[in-house]
Motif scaffolding. Structure first.
Motif, mmCIF file in Angstrom:
data_model
loop_
_atom_site.group_PDB
_atom_site.id
_atom_site.type_symbol
_atom_site.label_atom_id
_atom_site.label_comp_id
_atom_site.label_asym_id
_atom_site.label_seq_id
_atom_site.Cartn_x
_atom_site.Cartn_y
_atom_site.Cartn_z
ATOM 1 N N ALA A 168 13.024 -0.382 -8.374
ATOM 2 C CA ALA A 168 12.902 -1.070 -7.076
ATOM 3 C C ALA A 168 13.808 -0.397 -6.048
ATOM 4 O O ALA A 168 13.388 -0.119 -4.911
ATOM 5 C CB ALA A 168 13.270 -2.541 -7.227
ATOM 6 N N MET A 169 15.033 -0.110 -6.443
ATOM 7 C CA MET A 169 15.983 0.472 -5.487
ATOM 8 C C MET A 169 15.602 1.897 -5.099
ATOM 9 O O MET A 169 15.774 2.302 -3.953
ATOM 10 C CB MET A 169 17.406 0.439 -6.079
ATOM 11 C CG MET A 169 17.981 -0.949 -6.213
ATOM 12 S SD MET A 169 18.059 -1.856 -4.630
ATOM 13 C CE MET A 169 16.494 -2.635 -4.582
ATOM 14 N N GLY A 170 15.032 2.636 -6.047
ATOM 15 C CA GLY A 170 14.607 4.010 -5.759
ATOM 16 C C GLY A 170 13.436 4.022 -4.780
ATOM 17 O O GLY A 170 13.427 4.804 -3.819
ATOM 18 N N LEU A 171 12.468 3.132 -5.017
ATOM 19 C CA LEU A 171 11.311 3.067 -4.112
ATOM 20 C C LEU A 171 11.747 2.599 -2.729
ATOM 21 O O LEU A 171 11.260 3.074 -1.702
ATOM 22 C CB LEU A 171 10.258 2.113 -4.679
ATOM 23 C CG LEU A 171 9.427 2.687 -5.832
ATOM 24 C CD1 LEU A 171 8.685 1.588 -6.575
ATOM 25 C CD2 LEU A 171 8.425 3.727 -5.292
ATOM 26 N N ARG A 172 12.673 1.667 -2.725
ATOM 27 C CA ARG A 172 13.165 1.144 -1.444
ATOM 28 C C ARG A 172 13.784 2.283 -0.620
ATOM 29 O O ARG A 172 13.487 2.435 0.562
ATOM 30 C CB ARG A 172 14.202 0.060 -1.712
ATOM 31 C CG ARG A 172 14.739 -0.578 -0.470
ATOM 32 C CD ARG A 172 15.657 -1.731 -0.788
ATOM 33 N NE ARG A 172 15.726 -2.613 0.343
ATOM 34 C CZ ARG A 172 16.442 -2.367 1.426
ATOM 35 N NH1 ARG A 172 17.162 -1.267 1.508
ATOM 36 N NH2 ARG A 172 16.441 -3.214 2.434
ATOM 37 N N ASP A 210 0.833 -1.204 0.000
ATOM 38 C CA ASP A 210 0.000 0.000 0.000
ATOM 39 C C ASP A 210 0.869 1.256 0.000
ATOM 40 O O ASP A 210 0.564 2.240 -0.690
ATOM 41 C CB ASP A 210 -0.899 -0.032 1.251
ATOM 42 C CG ASP A 210 -1.886 1.112 1.260
ATOM 43 O OD1 ASP A 210 -2.804 1.084 0.426
ATOM 44 O OD2 ASP A 210 -1.719 2.052 2.069
ATOM 45 N N SER A 211 1.977 1.208 0.753
ATOM 46 C CA SER A 211 2.862 2.386 0.847
ATOM 47 C C SER A 211 3.565 2.627 -0.484
ATOM 48 O O SER A 211 3.741 3.782 -0.898
ATOM 49 C CB SER A 211 3.904 2.183 1.957
ATOM 50 O OG SER A 211 3.263 1.799 3.161
ATOM 51 N N ILE A 212 3.970 1.540 -1.144
ATOM 52 C CA ILE A 212 4.647 1.681 -2.439
ATOM 53 C C ILE A 212 3.683 2.263 -3.476
ATOM 54 O O ILE A 212 4.054 3.140 -4.261
ATOM 55 C CB ILE A 212 5.210 0.316 -2.898
ATOM 56 C CG1 ILE A 212 6.418 -0.044 -2.023
ATOM 57 C CG2 ILE A 212 5.580 0.329 -4.382
ATOM 58 C CD1 ILE A 212 6.911 -1.460 -2.191
ATOM 59 N N ILE A 213 2.454 1.800 -3.456
ATOM 60 C CA ILE A 213 1.466 2.345 -4.389
ATOM 61 C C ILE A 213 1.328 3.852 -4.171
ATOM 62 O O ILE A 213 1.354 4.644 -5.118
ATOM 63 C CB ILE A 213 0.093 1.639 -4.218
ATOM 64 C CG1 ILE A 213 0.188 0.178 -4.671
ATOM 65 C CG2 ILE A 213 -1.010 2.380 -4.985
ATOM 66 C CD1 ILE A 213 -1.057 -0.650 -4.413
ATOM 67 N N ALA A 214 1.252 4.248 -2.895
ATOM 68 C CA ALA A 214 1.081 5.678 -2.591
ATOM 69 C C ALA A 214 2.313 6.477 -3.030
ATOM 70 O O ALA A 214 2.172 7.539 -3.655
ATOM 71 C CB ALA A 214 0.823 5.863 -1.097
ATOM 72 N N LEU A 215 3.513 5.978 -2.727
ATOM 73 C CA LEU A 215 4.740 6.715 -3.083
ATOM 74 C C LEU A 215 4.902 6.819 -4.596
ATOM 75 O O LEU A 215 5.301 7.860 -5.119
ATOM 76 C CB LEU A 215 5.973 6.023 -2.485
ATOM 77 C CG LEU A 215 6.120 6.111 -0.964
ATOM 78 C CD1 LEU A 215 7.353 5.347 -0.501
ATOM 79 C CD2 LEU A 215 6.194 7.566 -0.507
ATOM 80 N N ALA A 216 4.572 5.723 -5.288
ATOM 81 C CA ALA A 216 4.696 5.739 -6.750
ATOM 82 C C ALA A 216 3.715 6.756 -7.331
ATOM 83 O O ALA A 216 4.082 7.564 -8.198
ATOM 84 C CB ALA A 216 4.439 4.345 -7.305
ATOM 85 N N LYS A 217 2.483 6.734 -6.837
ATOM 86 C CA LYS A 217 1.484 7.690 -7.349
ATOM 87 C C LYS A 217 1.897 9.124 -7.043
ATOM 88 O O LYS A 217 1.684 10.023 -7.866
ATOM 89 C CB LYS A 217 0.100 7.384 -6.764
ATOM 90 C CG LYS A 217 -0.519 6.135 -7.383
ATOM 91 C CD LYS A 217 -1.930 5.913 -6.882
ATOM 92 C CE LYS A 217 -2.581 4.736 -7.623
ATOM 93 N NZ LYS A 217 -3.862 4.323 -7.008
ATOM 94 N N ASP A 218 2.511 9.340 -5.856
ATOM 95 C CA ASP A 218 2.982 10.687 -5.496
ATOM 96 C C ASP A 218 3.905 11.245 -6.574
ATOM 97 O O ASP A 218 3.925 12.446 -6.834
ATOM 98 C CB ASP A 218 3.816 10.658 -4.196
ATOM 99 C CG ASP A 218 2.946 10.489 -2.963
ATOM 100 O OD1 ASP A 218 1.714 10.539 -3.095
ATOM 101 O OD2 ASP A 218 3.518 10.292 -1.865
ATOM 102 N N SER A 219 4.729 10.350 -7.150
ATOM 103 C CA SER A 219 5.694 10.859 -8.133
ATOM 104 C C SER A 219 5.161 10.728 -9.559
ATOM 105 O O SER A 219 5.930 10.773 -10.526
ATOM 106 C CB SER A 219 7.039 10.159 -7.969
ATOM 107 O OG SER A 219 6.851 8.774 -8.077
ATOM 108 N N GLY A 220 3.858 10.551 -9.674
ATOM 109 C CA GLY A 220 3.219 10.580 -10.992
ATOM 110 C C GLY A 220 3.272 9.255 -11.751
ATOM 111 O O GLY A 220 2.907 9.195 -12.926
ATOM 112 N N THR A 221 3.719 8.191 -11.082
ATOM 113 C CA THR A 221 3.799 6.879 -11.744
ATOM 114 C C THR A 221 2.402 6.259 -11.816
ATOM 115 O O THR A 221 1.644 6.304 -10.837
ATOM 116 C CB THR A 221 4.734 5.941 -10.940
ATOM 117 O OG1 THR A 221 6.012 6.548 -10.892
ATOM 118 C CG2 THR A 221 4.828 4.564 -11.561
#
Ligand SMILES: Cc1ncc(COP(=O)(O)O)c(C=O)c1O
Length: 386
Positions: free
Chosen positions: A360-364, A292-303
């Motif tokens: 993967a490494m950037g999101l991590r 859930d957190s990865i989905i939110a962070l990715a969406k934050d950056s427009g992904t």
């Protein structure tokens, strides 16, 4: 004394139709009594253990415990020396596996303070696990208070650097009765285990084995909750993965046996050449808090993030065509593990040439920086332990 067939039937059935204990509103809180251990681990011994804690083998000095029975509801909340539970051999958990658990971490910040990451989400998932397993519902504030009290008393056990304190809240059915029905008594407890960095020298790509013989969860089953039975049932498949030289197993759906579900203890993401992400939809998988957190962070950056079904055949084809750039697994323990190789009875293939990919490494890094308080926390995920 002879018991009539009808009486025996009623005795057997009566508990089965007893209502699921739901006492304790979502908002209820309890006062914890604190009983510090009389002989805690000496500082030198603790330091030696913290030098190389590994994962899940060493434990702190205390535990938080709260009890439940139908008459009193949740009661006797305390923090005490970590010790064995006296457990009757007829306790329901031993026979019918009425048990649930959670996993979250406390992180030491550079300023010496302590962060918990989304404990409210764990408390909510714990309640939904309890609901599915017909167990007493623990109020979310009691869950969070138990975790915080334990972290407070055992804060000296939190390793520095990239280590953390893994917290394991769990609940077992403790009623002494041999019958298949919801227990009338429960023990909720939290224990803590200092853990080192999951990967020494950075996240190493994992190899995964596609389980074609075993499934993890079916619609209407317990795949979406964190009950011990799910993990017991996954062990044979995990052993098969190890036998084939792989690190982890990935499960397919139980109906068509072709849609990717999740690993034994992690969710999974796919990264495409247009930089979009895809992750299997919720339903039969565990709704991971990292997911859930990865989905939110990715969406934050427009992904663009799709929660859509994805087959193993498509995965293989996309890896071959270059459409798929990366795949990674995620969960509290390892945060993000790149997937380098996929093996199955019908052949193996590599993902990102077997190496860790930049997405993967950037999101991590983004997630870990929030967890350790090194980056802004735009979603208010951090709860500071005072
Ligand atoms: C089966 C399964 N899937 C996914 C996860 C990841 O969940 P979370 O990110 O909340 O740790 C876990 C770990 O708890 C798990 O056991």
């Amino acid at each position: 004394m002879a018991v009539s067939f009808e009486q025996a039937r009623r005795d057997r059935l009566a508990p089965e139709i007893a209502p699921v204990p739901t006492a304790g509103s979502k908002a209820m809180s309890l006062k914890f009594e604190i009983h510090p251990a009389t002989n805690p681990t000496p500082e030198k011994e603790r330091a030696a253990k913290l030098a190389d804690p590994g994962f899940g083998r060493i434990f702190t000095d205390h535990m938080a415990v709260v009890r439940y029975n139908r008459a009193k509801g949740w009661h006797d909340a305390c923090v005490e020396a970590r010790a064995h539970f006296p457990l009757d051999p007829a306790a329901a958990v031993v026979h019918y596996a009425q048990e649930i658990f959670e996993g979250l971490k406390a992180y030491k910040r550079d300023d010496g303070g302590v962060n918990l990451f989304r404990p409210d989400a764990n408390a909510r998932r714990f309640r939904s696990s309890a609901e599915r397993m017909a167990m007493a519902l623990l109020p979310e504030p009691v869950f969070i208070e138990a975790v915080e009290q334990l972290v407070r008393i055992d804060r000296a056990w939190i390793p520095g650097g990239e280590g953390s304190l893994y917290l394991r809240p769990f609940m077992i059915a403790s009623e002494v009765f041999l019958g298949v029905k919801p227990s009338a008594e429960y023990i909720f407890a939290v224990i803590a285990s200092p853990v080192g960095s999951y990967f020494k020298g950075g996240p190493a790509p994992v190899s995964i084995w596609v389980s074609e013989n075993y499934t993890r969860a079916a619609i209407g089953g317990t795949g979406a909750v964190k009950c011990g039975g799910n993990y017991a049932a996954s062990l044979r498949a995990q052993a098969e993965a190890i036998d084939h030289g792989c690190d982890q197993v990935v499960f397919l759906d139980a109906v068509e046996r072709r849609y990717i579900e999740e690993l034994g203890g992690m969710n999974v993401f796919f990264v495409f050449d247009d930089d979009s992400l895809l992750t299997p939809p919720l339903g039969t998988i565990l709704p991971g808090i990292t997911r859930d957190s990865i989905i939110a962070l990715a969406k934050d950056s427009g992904t663009r993030v799709r929660e859509e079904a994805y087959t193993i055949d498509q995965w293989r084809a996309d890896a071959a065509s270059g459409k798929l750039k990366e795949a990674f697994a995620c969960g509290t323990a390892a945060v993000i593990s790149p997937i380098g190789k996929v093996c199955s009875a019908s052949g193996d293939f590599l993902v990102s040439g077997g190496a860790a990919g930049p997405v993967a490494m950037g999101l991590r890094k983004k997630l870990v920086d929030i967890q350790y308080g090194r980056a802004a926390d735009p979603h208010n995920w951090i709860r500071k332990v005072q």
